[in-house]
Design an enzyme around this catalytic site. Structure first.
Site, PDB file in Angstrom:
ATOM      1  N   ASP A  88       0.168 -23.909 -62.947  1.00 11.96           N
ATOM      2  CA  ASP A  88       0.229 -22.834 -63.923  1.00 11.96           C
ATOM      3  C   ASP A  88       0.804 -21.572 -63.282  1.00 11.96           C
ATOM      4  OD1 ASP A  88      -0.654 -21.640 -66.546  1.00 11.96           O
ATOM      5  OD2 ASP A  88      -1.894 -20.441 -65.196  1.00 11.96           O
ATOM      6  N   GLU A 106       5.267 -24.619 -63.498  1.00 12.46           N
ATOM      7  CA  GLU A 106       5.559 -23.780 -64.652  1.00 12.46           C
ATOM      8  C   GLU A 106       6.312 -22.592 -64.052  1.00 12.46           C
ATOM      9  OE1 GLU A 106       3.315 -21.774 -68.473  1.00 12.46           O
ATOM     10  OE2 GLU A 106       2.392 -21.537 -66.505  1.00 12.46           O
TER      11      GLU A 106
END
Length: 722
Positions: free
Chosen positions: A355, A392
């Site tokens: 993330d 990401e």
């Protein structure tokens, strides 16, 4: 020289008792629970069984550069609380040998000599390396665990990148409403590993289950005030502890070891079914939030070291979550690497999706560095370099968009794929319906071909592109075709949260409708989006429920909706059933095509080709590529050594088009000498009417009709081939 850079011993004071609402408090003396023998500053955390340790003894080591001295408070075998000073200090690591801290015991940390919060009944400091976390009504304690588990020959599936199909799902939401899974297993690790769910995954055709965060996480204060929870789980409290609430009630009642074992059993069952397990992990920030929020661990142990700060002592927040971990600090980097290795070695995890990965790779000046120590360490580590690493590739700070810029060994979420495909099939269609021009098919062609314009600069192939149309964050696939605007009122923020730039198209009606024509158009657009995803070069990622026509009723930020809005609904209508069937068919076409190609396809130019043709079956010209009104193209994919060549024909116009299949002359120009005899068999089309013609055969150079706003797929073959 700061005192924490020197080795020293602190004489034991009488042990400070800690209160517990569950057990009576008993005062014990420090020397009764602390060995006089030297301890070790590594490994960090609580470790038992090392050479030199007597039965009942553990080595405790905690990196806490912000504390002059550190106590450990723990339960003994009788459930009585005691504390002991960690007497030695090595380069910021407080360590000592402690007696009586047994497997299953809760423990916590606190600066020596400082008053305990609420007499010891309040929140103390968690061990960053704690293997489990106990939640006693919002008061959290670390738990010492024995890691033993019988893996019985478990072998990772080790799916090659080119064959990988990622399925992003939520442990709870995937099975919470499934009627064929026993109620006591629904929404749990065990539920995800139930034979019904394993068979569903295999029948669909995915290879890798990517789980939204399963590290122990808590709810942000503002959500608690609203009576909501952090359903997605991007608020990590413990990087080594599985989230206990995803375990069955029986496992939770049996204790943290049973929770851990249920998780491991889930992984083992998925592996036995040939499915990889990828974890979505959050190392960019912690649940401690901003400086004025509750301290749980890192802030109390060494705020200045664990978190990034500006020159005024304020947090540098590149995550939008209040704080940012500083992986430029060696011990913080080591914490992340140790955590990752732990999940691979102890839980047999096959990969990670990071993330806000850019925040992990910003240097001391705040710039993204593709040679950051974190990225170099993962490449050099013998454990981490062999698992899947997915970024990401953005965060919320300046310079945060880095798609295509991560180094070899990594794959990136490709947001350019997402945006381009949405624009072509939705935004452009909306514009055309209003009498305005759409966009050229050239943009879409680049994404179909693996986004070389994005990834070639980093020396990576199309297999570094994780292609996606949707993710947990944003509209579902069905909602992309049903809503022009977000509808997040249930989130308690007056619809201010969530993005306003969805590139969606409601097809003339906002939300639910009984208009059959609108519903048909929406279903066709959803099929176009899914087909483009699964037929493009790169690694496709399907968001759980998109294959079932799942709706969140226009909520594009359902992170706090732990209810039927987010959970998968397994009671399907006819249109949803059809969406599942076409997704499964597309995955079988993809698998069949790849199986027939050499193993080097598509990473080497000599082993693969992409041939582009216009409506007339001739090679696309530069003028046609640059014509903004050009919205029809044919793509022949294959390799000189491949058995099956696949032809994808795209018609982005609002009316059917008569095309000519690639001509013999055009095929010969590309070195395909048997073009006169080549046949094209229709295997799938997103036009519901034309799909009735499935199996129809057309010879090269012959005419064919492609439905309006549709995509068709053909198998290319020669007479005499199977």
């Amino acid at each position: 020289m700061p005192p924490y850079q020197q080795n020293r011993q602190i004489l034991a004071d009488p042990v400070t008792p800690i209160n517990s609402t569950a057990k009576p408090t008993v005062v014990l003396r420090g020397r009764e629970n602390r060995s006089s023998r030297p301890s070790k500053p590594s490994p960090l955390g609580v470790s038992a069984g090392a050479a030199g340790l007597a039965p009942g003894e553990v080595n405790v080591a905690v990196f806490a550069p912000g504390a002059d001295a550190l106590d450990i408070h723990f339960e003994d075998a009788d459930g009585r609380w005691a504390s002991a000073l960690l007497p030695e200090l090595t380069d910021g690591v407080h360590h000592g040998i402690v007696r009586g801290l047994l497997p299953g015991s809760r423990y916590a940390l606190w600066p020596h000599g400082e008053a305990l919060p609420d007499g010891g009944a309040g929140q103390l400091l968690l061990d960053p390396y704690g293997r489990a976390i106990d939640d006693d009504g919002g008061i959290f304690r670390s738990v010492h665990l024995d890691a033993g588990f019988d893996w019985a020959g478990d072998t990772p599936p080790d799916v090659p990148w080119r064959d990988t199909v990622v399925y992003e799902c939520h442990v709870k939401g995937q099975t919470k409403l499934h009627p064929q899974i026993p109620e006591e297993l629904r929404g749990t690790y065990a539920g995800l590993a139930h034979p019904v769910m394993l068979e569903y995954f295999k029948n669909l055709g995915i290879t890798s289950v990517q789980l939204l965060p399963v590290h122990f996480h808590i709810d942000e204060p503002h959500l608690q005030e609203l009576g909501l929870s952090n359903y997605w789980g991007y608020n990590t409290l413990g990087f080594f502890a599985p989230h206990a609430r995803y375990a069955t009630r029986a496992a939770r009642a049996a204790g943290p070891k049973a929770v851990q074992d249920e998780f491991k059993s889930m992984v083992k069952s998925l592996h036995e079914a040939g499915l990889e397990v990828i974890l979505d992990v959050v190392y960019n920030h912690t649940a401690e939030g901003g400086k004025h929020q509750q301290t749980y661990s890192f802030r109390g142990l060494g705020d200045e070291t664990y978190y990034r700060h500006d020159g005024h002592g304020n947090y540098l927040d590149t995550t939008g979550c209040g704080n940012t971990l500083d992986l430029n600090e060696p011990q913080v980097l080591a914490l992340v690497l140790d955590s990752l290795r732990y999940w691979v070695q102890e839980f047999h995890i096959d990969g990670f999706r990071f993330d806000l990965a850019v925040s992990l790779c910003r240097d001391q000046d705040g710039h993204f560095n593709p040679r950051h120590p974190f990225l170099r360490a993962t490449a050099e580590d013998p454990t981490l370099s062999r698992v899947k690493l997915i970024s990401e590739p953005w965060d919320v700070a300046p310079g945060g968009w880095q798609t295509g810029n991560f180094p070899a060994g990594w794959a990136d979420w490709n947001d350019r794929f997402r945006d381009t495909v949405r624009d072509f099939w939705l935004g452009d269609q909306h514009a055309i319906s209003q009498g305005m021009p759409g966009g050229s098919v050239a943009r879409l062609a680049s994404r179909l071909a693996g986004s070389a314009d994005v990834f070639a600069g980093s020396g990576r192939s199309s297999l570094a592109s994780v292609n996606f149309i949707t993710a947990h964050d944003g509209f579902t696939l069905a909602d992309l075709t049903s809503y022009d605007r977000k509808h997040n009122e249930d989130n308690g923020e007056e619809n201010r949260d969530g993005t306003n730039h969805n590139r969606s198209y409601n097809h003339g009606v906002e939300g639910p409708t009984g208009d059959a024509a609108v519903l048909d158009a929406r279903a066709r657009s959803a099929r176009n989006l899914m087909a483009t995803l699964l037929l493009s070069l790169g690694v496709p990622m399907i968001t759980a429920g998109d294959e079932l026509g799942k709706t969140q009723h226009g909520n594009n930020n359902a992170y706090c909706q732990d209810n039927e809005l987010s959970w998968l609904n397994w009671v399907l209508d006819d249109r949803q059933e059809q969406m599942f069937k076409i997704t499964r068919r597309l995955l079988r076409i993809r698998q069949s095509f790849l199986t027939s190609q050499p193993r080097s396809y598509p990473t080497r130019e000599q082993s693969s080709y992409l041939l582009w043709f216009n409506e007339a079956g001739e090679p696309m010209t530069q003028e046609q590529w640059t014509d903004p009104g050009s919205r029809t193209v044919q793509l022949l994919m294959g390799s000189p050594d491949g058995v099956i060549d696949g032809l994808v024909v795209i018609n982005g116009r609002c009316e059917p088009r008569k095309i000519t299949m690639p001509s013999a002359g055009a095929l010969k120009d590309f070195g395909i000498l048997d073009g006169n005899n080549r046949m094209f068999e229709l295997v799938l089309t997103t036009s519901k009417l034309d799909d009735q013609r499935r199996g129809a055969k057309v010879r090269s150079g012959e005419r064919e009709i492609i439905g309006a706003d549709a995509l068709s797929v053909y198998r290319a073959w020669l007479p005499g081939e199977n």
